[in-house]
Design an enzyme around this catalytic site. Sequence first.
Site, PDB file in Angstrom:
ATOM      1  N   ARG A 256      -4.444  -7.246 -23.833  1.00  0.00           N
ATOM      2  CA  ARG A 256      -3.927  -8.533 -24.322  1.00  0.00           C
ATOM      3  C   ARG A 256      -4.633  -9.672 -23.610  1.00  0.00           C
ATOM      4  NH1 ARG A 256       2.361  -9.837 -23.451  1.00  0.00           N
ATOM      5  NH2 ARG A 256       1.748 -10.214 -21.299  1.00  0.00           N
TER       6      ARG A 256
ATOM      7  N   HIS B 187       0.818  -1.212   0.000  1.00  0.00           N
ATOM      8  CA  HIS B 187       0.000   0.000   0.000  1.00  0.00           C
ATOM      9  C   HIS B 187       0.855   1.267   0.000  1.00  0.00           C
ATOM     10  CE1 HIS B 187      -4.045  -1.150   0.237  1.00  0.00           C
ATOM     11  NE2 HIS B 187      -4.073  -1.619   1.479  1.00  0.00           N
TER      12      HIS B 187
ATOM     13  N   GLU C 282       6.012 -11.899 -31.377  1.00  0.00           N
ATOM     14  CA  GLU C 282       7.059 -12.236 -30.414  1.00  0.00           C
ATOM     15  C   GLU C 282       7.678 -13.593 -30.697  1.00  0.00           C
ATOM     16  OE1 GLU C 282       5.435 -11.947 -26.445  1.00  0.00           O
ATOM     17  OE2 GLU C 282       3.534 -12.840 -27.022  1.00  0.00           O
TER      18      GLU C 282
ATOM     19  N   ARG D 223      15.260 -15.512 -21.389  1.00  0.00           N
ATOM     20  CA  ARG D 223      15.330 -14.123 -20.894  1.00  0.00           C
ATOM     21  C   ARG D 223      15.535 -14.040 -19.390  1.00  0.00           C
ATOM     22  NH1 ARG D 223       9.026 -12.253 -22.154  1.00  0.00           N
ATOM     23  NH2 ARG D 223       8.906 -11.033 -20.254  1.00  0.00           N
TER      24      ARG D 223
ATOM     25  N   CYS E 212       5.595  -3.246 -27.596  1.00  0.00           N
ATOM     26  CA  CYS E 212       5.306  -3.175 -26.168  1.00  0.00           C
ATOM     27  C   CYS E 212       6.356  -3.899 -25.329  1.00  0.00           C
ATOM     28  CB  CYS E 212       3.908  -3.704 -25.874  1.00  0.00           C
ATOM     29  SG  CYS E 212       3.661  -5.379 -26.466  1.00  0.00           S
TER      30      CYS E 212
ATOM     31  N   ARG F  54      -1.407  -6.183 -19.446  1.00  0.00           N
ATOM     32  CA  ARG F  54      -1.084  -7.606 -19.235  1.00  0.00           C
ATOM     33  C   ARG F  54      -2.145  -8.198 -18.310  1.00  0.00           C
ATOM     34  NH1 ARG F  54       4.625  -5.527 -19.130  1.00  0.00           N
ATOM     35  NH2 ARG F  54       5.829  -6.837 -20.544  1.00  0.00           N
TER      36      ARG F  54
ATOM     37  N   ASN G 138      10.590  -8.568 -25.719  1.00  0.00           N
ATOM     38  CA  ASN G 138      11.128  -9.363 -24.606  1.00  0.00           C
ATOM     39  C   ASN G 138      11.202 -10.832 -25.024  1.00  0.00           C
ATOM     40  OD1 ASN G 138      10.764  -6.920 -23.399  1.00  0.00           O
ATOM     41  ND2 ASN G 138       9.016  -7.530 -22.161  1.00  0.00           N
ATOM     42  N   ASP G 139      10.132 -11.297 -25.650  1.00  0.00           N
ATOM     43  CA  ASP G 139      10.134 -12.683 -26.118  1.00  0.00           C
ATOM     44  C   ASP G 139      10.788 -12.816 -27.487  1.00  0.00           C
ATOM     45  OD1 ASP G 139       9.086 -14.276 -24.053  1.00  0.00           O
ATOM     46  OD2 ASP G 139       7.094 -13.432 -24.415  1.00  0.00           O
TER      47      ASP G 139
HETATM   48  C1  PEP Z   1       7.143  -9.200 -24.727  1.00  0.00           C
HETATM   49  O1  PEP Z   1       7.341 -10.406 -24.813  1.00  0.00           O
HETATM   50  O2  PEP Z   1       7.884  -8.332 -25.224  1.00  0.00           O
HETATM   51  C2  PEP Z   1       5.986  -8.705 -23.966  1.00  0.00           C
HETATM   52  C3  PEP Z   1       5.661  -7.428 -23.957  1.00  0.00           C
HETATM   53  O3  PEP Z   1       5.279  -9.617 -23.254  1.00  0.00           O
HETATM   54  P1  PEP Z   1       5.709 -10.152 -21.805  1.00  0.00           P
HETATM   55  O4  PEP Z   1       6.904  -9.347 -21.357  1.00  0.00           O
HETATM   56  O5  PEP Z   1       4.510  -9.978 -20.967  1.00  0.00           O
HETATM   57  O6  PEP Z   1       6.041 -11.569 -22.124  1.00  0.00           O
HETATM   58 MG    MG Z   2       5.804 -11.846 -24.285  1.00  0.00          MG
END
Ligand code: PEP
Ligand code: MG
Length: 574
Positions: free
Chosen positions: A333, A190, A432, A466, A503, A297, A455-456
């Site tokens: 998403r 909080h 991704e 990752r 994203c 997310r 990211n993926d």
């Molecule tokens: C990504 O994979 O770049 C992404 C935004 O999704 P997450 O990080 O939630 O896997």
């Molecule tokens: Mg992802």
Amino acid sequence: MSQRLNGIAASPGIAIAQAYVLKTKTYHPVRGTVNDIQAETERFRNTVAHAKQELQTIRDMTEVKLGAQKAEIFEAHLMLLEDPDFIDVILEKIEQERLNAEFSLHEVSQGFIEMLLSMDNELLRERAADVRDVTGRMMSRLYGDAYSTISDIAEESILIAEDLTPSDTAQLDLNIVRGFVTEIGSRTSHSAIMARSLGLPAIVGAGAAAGRIASGVTVILDASEGCVIVDPDAEELEAYRSKKAQYDLRQQELAKLKDQPTISQDGHQVELAANIGSVEDLQKVLSNGAEGIGLFRTEFLYMGRSSFPTEEEQFSVYKHVLEKMEGKPVVIRTLDIGGDKELSYMKLPQESNPFLGLRALRLCLDRQDLFRTQLRALLRASQYGQLKIMFPMIAVLSELLEAKRLLQEEKDKLLQEGAAVAGRIEVGMMIEVPAAALAADQFAQEVDFFSIGTNDLIQYTMAADRMNETVAYLYQPCHPAILRLIQMVIRAAEAEGKWVGMCGEMAGDETAIPLLLGLGLHEFSMSASSILPARALIHGLSRTEWAERIPQVLAMRSQQEITDYVHKFTRSEA
Ligand code: PEP
Ligand code: MG
């Protein structure tokens, strides 16, 4: 000699002031028998009435200072004061067991707290803090003590406390409290959430050593780095004064960009959106001038609880987000569970490679009941704003087509049931998986937009987990292989007249931004605190010049060569 403590950077900023150590009193009431039961119940009822009055005042004050959503915490406190399972049980103890009010309150509230803490559901566990807060308020009244010593703070201070209750945080006088440090807590406690919405520098979880800081000693709070320097020497003070001055100046400059569009030096406009995981993030999204939400997310709605969220629960969250964003685009998403994100109440098959297994949309197509519930909630919420639905982790066209078919089926059903659904809802997918990037031209015919999840995408392109530190060197957003894939995706979308966002973390990376601008990315979605720095950067870049540099960049042989090249321009332009 100065002392350095480290904690969790809960809310950024730098502050220098003297410490004010808040010692919260813990009460250990002794069991006593009362003779005049009527007088004792009267005393307790007065205490409840007094606590209610105080809380109503704090609630109103919070509503003015922080908005209605934050004031809801005190609504929960007020409800507790009316809860027969709490108040009546205490009264029964006084009346039937002839116990003194202090002891009765202590016994019942301890039972309540223990029960809440044993729950599976994180939200319910967090309510234990509310019960403690309300109990402390009543206990101090019964003992004739002043409840909160926060109101005693009369000089510029950095508040140090074991933890801060919601009512503590709401009572902070922001004209004199420059920041706070707590011994316990996490980024999602909080106090941390309140600090972020107040824009107050804060460090939480700094450990018991923080409690041993003496009141009055000078403290430097570097809440951007998560460190506290106690009793700094002259050199440290000087260094931090200038760091703070620079930080403050930069914040003031950045704040001026809040309501400005994101237009490059040569007049090219892009959209800067925010990534969120819950409704708690919205305050920051708005205060940092996001032009939309590029990624919600939704899996966080499913986490930290003991069962799946119902259609109704999801509907009200999506509706709330859409309404708060007042017609700005909101990309939601669908569930991306699996891989590193697990649900305690959903047994997933044991897989040796969960990142390559039954996750995200693959899982949703397998568990259609779950997927359909989410789709219905989204469709029903669509009339409250500009909703765009996005599917994660698609590798082949048939997955996308199946997801779209299910969406259409649920939409038809809702319309038959007479429910209202927005006429046009954009449907997009994340890019991704490298296969989707390579076949982007085919996917582009079937969607309204792409959002690149770097990211993926990076982990799958580099075949490097990752989460694995030992192969972290392969996590290279500006490697030519990644940039070439991004170019391919943007070109494929443009050929079909579709827009492309990003994203993944790369979208907020200041080295990558000039390249992404040059590549023609339309929307950049990032954590809210990165938006204003990104906007400032883009204002100073020329889209045309960066587009011209792209062929040369893509021919380079390493990430290092590319980042050196970018910095040659951005660092001299800055
Ligand atoms: C990504 O994979 O770049 C992404 C935004 O999704 P997450 O990080 O939630 O896997
Ligand atoms: Mg992802």
